[in-house]
Design an enzyme around this catalytic site. Structure first.
Site, PDB file in Angstrom:
ATOM      1  N   LYS A   1       0.857  -1.197   0.000  1.00 33.50           N
ATOM      2  CA  LYS A   1       0.000   0.000   0.000  1.00 33.50           C
ATOM      3  C   LYS A   1       0.897   1.253   0.000  1.00 33.50           C
ATOM      4  CE  LYS A   1      -3.398  -2.850   2.181  1.00 33.50           C
ATOM      5  NZ  LYS A   1      -4.579  -2.971   3.017  1.00 33.50           N
TER       6      LYS A   1
ATOM      7  N   GLU B   1      -9.544  -0.871  -1.605  1.00 35.38           N
ATOM      8  CA  GLU B   1      -9.252   0.539  -1.294  1.00 35.38           C
ATOM      9  C   GLU B   1      -9.364   1.407  -2.546  1.00 35.38           C
ATOM     10  OE1 GLU B   1      -5.509  -0.183   0.673  1.00 35.38           O
ATOM     11  OE2 GLU B   1      -6.617  -1.255   2.236  1.00 35.38           O
TER      12      GLU B   1
ATOM     13  N   SER C   1      -5.963  -9.741   6.676  1.00 32.09           N
ATOM     14  CA  SER C   1      -5.349 -10.097   7.966  1.00 32.09           C
ATOM     15  C   SER C   1      -4.670 -11.468   7.969  1.00 32.09           C
ATOM     16  CB  SER C   1      -6.378  -9.982   9.100  1.00 32.09           C
ATOM     17  OG  SER C   1      -6.843  -8.648   9.207  1.00 32.09           O
TER      18      SER C   1
END
Ligand code: PGA
Length: 256
Positions: free
Chosen positions: A11, A98, A214
């Protein structure tokens, strides 16, 4: 035999030096295993040098996190797929949640990005996945299948074969809440069945479908041991070698 992949999605993290140090550490310390691949999706600033570092191995590849759908033009701040190709990028994330959420990327736009990537022989890692609300209402399978249908299922067989899919439930991304191995397996199986329905069993059996949300050293092995889970797309835990290396090692090397 499907390729098993541990992909890291950094990211918007790591400055230039930190990023290259991490690439070097992963290249040096990860052990190549038959049928597995490590992919690092770095910010644009790292790509060229990261590719040079990764070139010293055959099992670490570098990905961009996004691309623009147009070949070139007046799109200030954007990067085209041809530009990525010109520095040797081989993979690109497309449709991360995102991007869908903060940059309003629609299924239709993502279909264009997928086609742009394929036109330059860059492999799309196509992300899909539902919100918690959709899961709670019980139509997550339909929702994810629709994402695939709208963005991928217009591709020819030849092109579809090049796609890697990453199922990432939004409620599990960066939250510390992981889908259980059973939840992951259940939807991965549905994804594979949808591919089989559209492209046939052989292509479905050969499509790599990653789980994201996760993934950490403590749960990677159980997730990756599920029949239809072919590795992971990892955010937070890919930012440190000490947490990403055990995830790479958790990739199964034998089952098909
Ligand atoms: P996470 O992110 O591993 O930090 O949950 C996954 C992703 O967004 O790809």
């Amino acid at each position: 035999m499907r390729l098993k992949i541990a992909a890291g999605n950094w990211k918007m993290n790591k400055d230039y030096q930190e990023g290259l140090e991490l690439v070097s550490e992963i290249v040096q310390k990860s052990k190549p295993a038959t049928g597995t691949l490590v992919i690092l999706a770095t910010p644009y600033i790292h790509l060229k040098d990261a590719i040079n570092i990764a070139k010293t191995t055959s099992h670490v590849k570098i990905a961009a996190q996004n691309c623009h759908q147009a070949k070139n033009g007046a799109y200030t701040g954007e990067t085209s797929i041809g530009m990525l190709s010109s520095i040797g990028v081989e993979y690109v994330l497309i449709g991360h949640s995102e991007r869908r959420q903060y940059f309003r990327e629609s299924n239709e736009l993502l279909a264009e990005k997928v086609k742009a990537a394929l036109s330059e022989n860059i492999t799309p890692i196509f992300c899909c996945g539902e919100s918690l609300e959709i899961r709670n209402e019980g139509w997550h399978v339909r929702y994810v299948k629709n994402q695939l249908k709208k963005s991928l299922f217009d591709l020819s067989e030849e092109d579809f074969k090049k796609i890697i899919i990453a199922y990432e439930p939004i409620w599990a991304i960066g939250t510390g809440v992981t889908a259980s191995a059973q939840q992951a397996q259940e939807i991965h199986k549905e994804i594979r069945e949808a591919i089989a329905e559209k492209y046939g069993n052989i292509i479905a059996e050969n499509t790599t479908v990653l789980y994201g949300g996760s993934v950490k050293p403590a749960n990677a092995e159980e997730l990756f041991s599920q029949k239809d889970v072919d590795g992971g797309l990892v955010g937070g835990a890919s930012l440190k070698a000490e947490t990403f290396l055990p995830i790479i090692e958790a990739l199964p090397t034998t089952h098909s």
